[in-house]
Design a protein around this motif. Structure first.
Motif, PDB file in Angstrom:
ATOM      1  N   ASN A 169     -51.035 -16.010 -37.628  1.00 25.78           N
ATOM      2  CA  ASN A 169     -51.440 -16.129 -39.034  1.00 25.78           C
ATOM      3  C   ASN A 169     -52.739 -15.383 -39.330  1.00 25.78           C
ATOM      4  O   ASN A 169     -53.006 -15.028 -40.474  1.00 25.78           O
ATOM      5  CB  ASN A 169     -51.594 -17.601 -39.427  1.00 25.78           C
ATOM      6  N   ASN A 170     -53.528 -15.154 -38.289  1.00 28.76           N
ATOM      7  CA  ASN A 170     -54.781 -14.425 -38.491  1.00 28.76           C
ATOM      8  C   ASN A 170     -54.583 -12.926 -38.664  1.00 28.76           C
ATOM      9  O   ASN A 170     -55.527 -12.202 -38.965  1.00 28.76           O
ATOM     10  CB  ASN A 170     -55.716 -14.649 -37.303  1.00 28.76           C
ATOM     11  N   HIS A 171     -53.363 -12.453 -38.440  1.00 34.11           N
ATOM     12  CA  HIS A 171     -53.112 -11.024 -38.664  1.00 34.11           C
ATOM     13  C   HIS A 171     -53.036 -10.774 -40.169  1.00 34.11           C
ATOM     14  O   HIS A 171     -52.427 -11.568 -40.905  1.00 34.11           O
ATOM     15  CB  HIS A 171     -51.801 -10.616 -37.987  1.00 34.11           C
ATOM     16  N   LYS A 172     -53.631  -9.675 -40.609  1.00 33.18           N
ATOM     17  CA  LYS A 172     -53.769  -9.481 -42.056  1.00 33.18           C
ATOM     18  C   LYS A 172     -52.431  -9.382 -42.801  1.00 33.18           C
ATOM     19  O   LYS A 172     -52.350  -9.686 -43.980  1.00 33.18           O
ATOM     20  CB  LYS A 172     -54.661  -8.276 -42.368  1.00 33.18           C
ATOM     21  N   LEU A 173     -51.368  -8.970 -42.135  1.00 35.25           N
ATOM     22  CA  LEU A 173     -50.094  -8.820 -42.844  1.00 35.25           C
ATOM     23  C   LEU A 173     -49.242 -10.096 -42.804  1.00 35.25           C
ATOM     24  O   LEU A 173     -48.183 -10.160 -43.406  1.00 35.25           O
ATOM     25  CB  LEU A 173     -49.290  -7.666 -42.233  1.00 35.25           C
ATOM     26  N   VAL A 174     -49.733 -11.098 -42.047  1.00 34.62           N
ATOM     27  CA  VAL A 174     -48.911 -12.313 -41.888  1.00 34.62           C
ATOM     28  C   VAL A 174     -49.350 -13.401 -42.869  1.00 34.62           C
ATOM     29  O   VAL A 174     -50.539 -13.696 -42.992  1.00 34.62           O
ATOM     30  CB  VAL A 174     -49.020 -12.844 -40.432  1.00 34.62           C
ATOM     31  N   ASN A 175     -48.359 -13.978 -43.520  1.00 39.63           N
ATOM     32  CA  ASN A 175     -48.656 -15.080 -44.416  1.00 39.63           C
ATOM     33  C   ASN A 175     -48.610 -16.396 -43.649  1.00 39.63           C
ATOM     34  O   ASN A 175     -49.541 -17.172 -43.648  1.00 39.63           O
ATOM     35  CB  ASN A 175     -47.628 -15.053 -45.558  1.00 39.63           C
ATOM     36  N   GLU A 176     -47.501 -16.647 -42.977  1.00 37.67           N
ATOM     37  CA  GLU A 176     -47.427 -17.832 -42.107  1.00 37.67           C
ATOM     38  C   GLU A 176     -46.368 -17.623 -41.033  1.00 37.67           C
ATOM     39  O   GLU A 176     -45.585 -16.661 -41.092  1.00 37.67           O
ATOM     40  CB  GLU A 176     -47.147 -19.092 -42.917  1.00 37.67           C
ATOM     41  N   SER A 177     -46.371 -18.533 -40.085  1.00 39.45           N
ATOM     42  CA  SER A 177     -45.418 -18.368 -38.991  1.00 39.45           C
ATOM     43  C   SER A 177     -45.035 -19.722 -38.401  1.00 39.45           C
ATOM     44  O   SER A 177     -45.760 -20.705 -38.562  1.00 39.45           O
ATOM     45  CB  SER A 177     -46.017 -17.485 -37.899  1.00 39.45           C
ATOM     46  N   GLY A 178     -43.875 -19.720 -37.730  1.00 40.62           N
ATOM     47  CA  GLY A 178     -43.437 -20.922 -37.011  1.00 40.62           C
ATOM     48  C   GLY A 178     -43.001 -20.474 -35.616  1.00 40.62           C
ATOM     49  O   GLY A 178     -42.252 -19.502 -35.481  1.00 40.62           O
ATOM     50  N   VAL A 179     -43.522 -21.141 -34.600  1.00 38.09           N
ATOM     51  CA  VAL A 179     -43.197 -20.721 -33.224  1.00 38.09           C
ATOM     52  C   VAL A 179     -42.473 -21.852 -32.501  1.00 38.09           C
ATOM     53  O   VAL A 179     -42.884 -23.011 -32.588  1.00 38.09           O
ATOM     54  CB  VAL A 179     -44.483 -20.337 -32.457  1.00 38.09           C
ATOM     55  N   VAL A 180     -41.406 -21.497 -31.813  1.00 39.48           N
ATOM     56  CA  VAL A 180     -40.692 -22.497 -31.002  1.00 39.48           C
ATOM     57  C   VAL A 180     -40.303 -21.879 -29.659  1.00 39.48           C
ATOM     58  O   VAL A 180     -40.171 -20.662 -29.547  1.00 39.48           O
ATOM     59  CB  VAL A 180     -39.397 -23.006 -31.704  1.00 39.48           C
ATOM     60  N   PRO A 181     -40.125 -22.727 -28.642  1.00 36.26           N
ATOM     61  CA  PRO A 181     -39.713 -22.187 -27.343  1.00 36.26           C
ATOM     62  C   PRO A 181     -38.193 -22.090 -27.232  1.00 36.26           C
ATOM     63  O   PRO A 181     -37.473 -22.886 -27.847  1.00 36.26           O
ATOM     64  CB  PRO A 181     -40.227 -23.228 -26.353  1.00 36.26           C
ATOM     65  N   ILE A 182     -37.716 -21.116 -26.469  1.00 32.98           N
ATOM     66  CA  ILE A 182     -36.298 -21.109 -26.088  1.00 32.98           C
ATOM     67  C   ILE A 182     -36.219 -21.064 -24.558  1.00 32.98           C
ATOM     68  O   ILE A 182     -37.130 -20.551 -23.906  1.00 32.98           O
ATOM     69  CB  ILE A 182     -35.477 -19.923 -26.684  1.00 32.98           C
ATOM     70  N   PRO A 183     -35.138 -21.600 -24.001  1.00 27.63           N
ATOM     71  CA  PRO A 183     -35.033 -21.600 -22.544  1.00 27.63           C
ATOM     72  C   PRO A 183     -34.966 -20.178 -21.986  1.00 27.63           C
ATOM     73  O   PRO A 183     -34.422 -19.281 -22.628  1.00 27.63           O
ATOM     74  CB  PRO A 183     -33.711 -22.327 -22.273  1.00 27.63           C
TER      75      PRO A 183
END
Ligand code: PRX
Length: 646
Positions: free
Chosen positions: A534-548
């Motif tokens: 989110n701290n990147h200037k072009l990013v508004n928001e993000s969601g992170v999840v793990p995958i196996p």
């Protein structure tokens, strides 16, 4: 001589053999029932027997939840326990260091040599104004100077705060600021896969705008260091006096801080005290790995993690054994490297992570064929659940079916291992960690905190009173975070945030129940990664999840909403990955990044990561009714499906 076999199969189960029973510190499971009768006195006796105290405590255990103290009134110095008291062992090797370059000679340090260096370095730190209670930041690779630095801090009663050398400058800076350290000990770099990996530049950037007054730099890769703030490790060591009086500490005084990820964006400084931590590190090393003082133990963890603190350094040294550390990559110059080290240095105890085991399993047994490794007695795993295939491979191919595999469950917060079987007791069951260490107790509870005793029913793993001696002593300068993270969910019970169930009376860990991932055994929070993105200037928001992931256990996947959707491109994906490298470090780099126009959210604006996970796992997302924007689910499914079809 006959090669000893420490395991036999009996009644379909792997159990300790006579060879193991003959050498085992603990070979009778009566230890558990004895400890249970009076756990406080049990630990009191262990503390007396295992450590050298300047003054005995007047209260073995005091509980005023959420805090508790062990050995109150007791006084000791940790470094004296890890080093000084073994000086009578003559020229016994304390540390074997194997550098990565194959043409560079390994270094062995006897306890006497280690003592000399630690005393001198303690005087160096003292000369720079470091005193009891001060925080010293350490940003070092796996080299002997790391051990010298940490022990020198312990000698002075200063608190070391080690930051993993693969973490970024920004990650280091946050940790320096939190601890208000005046001194940083670092290196110019280290070797990784045959290349020089630079550290000094990162350290230099990190200290800008912090409280750091002096930086001591180990010359590892021959980089020229200059500047008023920077001192050369060897130069200052050489000039220092050779004796430094150890500071006598209270048992509850902090020994170190180690930052770890939780559910929020900021890592927490986990505080470990001196006496309780030492007692647990000593006894768990001794009993779990059946460690004797003529054994060589190799724990492959980096000192940036708790496993490196407790089992690469402190546990073996408190026991007067020999510890081996290796600077480099497991596959350099080829996949034989680790096994060659075991053979050459006659390693008796080998402790590593399932990720490494899975990697070696994948590349095939051919790299192992010529190594007998018959010095091995006990194998251990840590950090993430181990699947049956990896367990069996480890047992058969590395241990040649001779050595027990001890699957140790624990956390940065617990300081030492807590759930596993003991090598002389067993049974050794793939995927099962085992039982609470004698004198400690874990139960499995439902969301209301009611105990679940039924086999096979998953619940939350909690620890109950009396809490283990090595447990954290709060979160550095953050009482509310300590309370909220560990003591809010269940009354008077420490919440581990791990799921577990009973299998034939033994505990099987199912993994984290919060927003924490284990990527190649490294602990990462989704929020920390989202913050970074989110701290990147072009990013508004993000969601992170793990995958196996077949090797790393889990890897992070990011769903990113851009300020301007037109910016989405392969180039930006690469840039965002780089951005995460700089903010946290390459261990946190997302495996995949998807650009989406929105994230599934509840009415209160909470990102529903579970739905993102369901989509990635190709499962039907549940709970769409709670979303303010259920229509986004179809779009995200399309984005993922499009990527998969490419
Ligand atoms: O989820 C559990 C997992 O690692 C978490 C703790 O991570 P960290 O603080 O980085 O410490 C790792 C080294 C002690 C736990 O909450 N974990 C640790 N050991 C095991 C495990 N999961 C399954 N089996 C284990 N043996």
């Amino acid at each position: 001589m006959r090669t000893k076999k420490y395991v036999i199969k009996e009644g379909g189960k792997y159990v300790p053999s006579k060879d193991m029973k003959d050498i085992a510190w603990v070979s009778d499971d009566k230890i558990y029932s004895d400890a249970k009768k009076d756990p406080i006195n049990f630990w009191g006796n262990l503390a007396r027997e295992g450590l050298t105290w300047e003054k005995e405590w007047n209260q073995t255990y005091e509980e005023k939840l959420p805090y508790f103290n062990w050995f109150k009134g007791g006084k000791l110095n940790f470094c004296v326990n890890a080093v000084d008291r073994h000086l009578d062992k003559g020229n016994k090797t304390a540390l074997i260091w194997v550098p990565e370059p194959i043409n560079e000679k390994p270094i062995k340090l006897t306890y006497a040599e280690l003592y000399d260096k630690v005393n001198k370095f303690a005087n160096v730190l003292k000369g720079l104004g470091v005193k009891k209670g001060d925080v010293v930041s350490v940003y070092l690779p796996l080299i002997p100077e790391a051990l010298v630095t940490m022990l020198a801090c312990a000698r002075l009663g200063a608190i070391h705060s080690v930051v993993f050398s693969a973490f970024s400058a920004e990650a280091l800076k946050t940790r320096i600021l939190d601890g208000k350290a005046k001194v940083l000990v670092t290196a110019d770099g280290y070797y990784r896969r045959g290349e020089k990996s630079e550290l000094f530049g990162k350290a230099k950037n990190a200290v800008k705008g912090t409280t750091i007054e002096k930086v001591i730099v180990v010359n590892r890769i021959g980089k020229r260091i200059f500047g008023r703030k920077f001192l050369d490790f060897d130069e200052v060591l050489e000039k220092a006096d050779s004796y430094c009086k150890p500071e006598i500490m209270n048992s509850e005084d902090p020994l170190f801080i180690l930052y770890t990820s939780g559910t929020t964006g900021r890592p927490k400084g986990i505080v470990h005290d001196t006496g309780g931590y030492a007692v647990q590190a000593y006894w768990t090393s001794k009993w779990n790995f059946n460690l004797h003082d003529d054994d060589v133990m190799w724990c492959t963890a980096d000192i940036g993690w708790i496993t490196g603190h407790s089992y690469a350094f402190y546990g073996p040294l408190l026991n007067g054994a020999t510890t081996l550390i290796y600077e480099g990559a497991p596959d350099f110059p080829n996949f034989q490297r680790w096994w060659r080290i075991i053979e050459e240095f006659k390693v008796n105890v080998f402790y590593t992570a399932p990720t490494a085991i899975r990697m070696f399993m994948r590349v095939g047994d051919k790299h192992l064929k010529k190594f007998k490794m018959d010095s091995l007695k006990v194998l251990g795993t840590v950090g993430e659940p181990i699947d049956k295939d990896a367990w069996m491979w480890y047992f058969n191919t590395i241990g040649k079916g001779r050595c027990p595999v001890i699957d140790t469950w624990w956390q940065t917060e617990t300081g030492g291992t807590l759930i596993n079987v003991l090598p002389g007791v067993g049974p050794f069951v793939p995927t099962i960690s085992g039982r609470s260490f004698p004198g400690t107790k874990h139960i499995i509870v439902d969301p209301k905190g009611q105990e679940i005793q039924k086999q096979g029913v998953v619940g939350e793993l909690v620890q109950v009173s009396p809490f283990a001696p090595g447990m954290l002593h709060g979160v550095y300068k953050n009482h509310s975070k300590y309370v909220k993270t560990y003591w809010k969910s269940f009354k008077n019970k420490y919440d581990t945030s791990d799921g577990a169930y009973y299998d034939n009376g033994l505990i099987r860990i199912t993994g984290r129940t919060d927003d924490v991932m284990k990527v190649a055994g490294h602990r990462l929070s989704t929020a920390e990664l989202e913050n970074a993105l989110n701290n990147h200037k072009l990013v508004n928001e993000s969601g992170v999840v793990p995958i196996p992931d077949k090797i790393k256990g889990e890897v992070p996947v990011a769903f990113v909403v851009l300020e301007n959707s037109k910016d989405g491109s392969e180039k930006l994906i690469a840039e965002l990955k780089k951005h995460v490298d700089l903010a946290i470090g390459p261990t946190a780099r997302p495996e995949l990044i998807y650009f989406v126009s929105d994230l599934p959210k509840t009415r209160s604006g909470k990102i529903m990561r579970r739905i993102l996970k369901d989509i990635l796992n190709n499962e039907k997302p549940e709970g769409l009714m709670t979303l303010v924007n259920p229509e986004i689910v179809e779009e995200i499914k399309m984005v993922v499906a499009n990527h998969l079809s490419k």
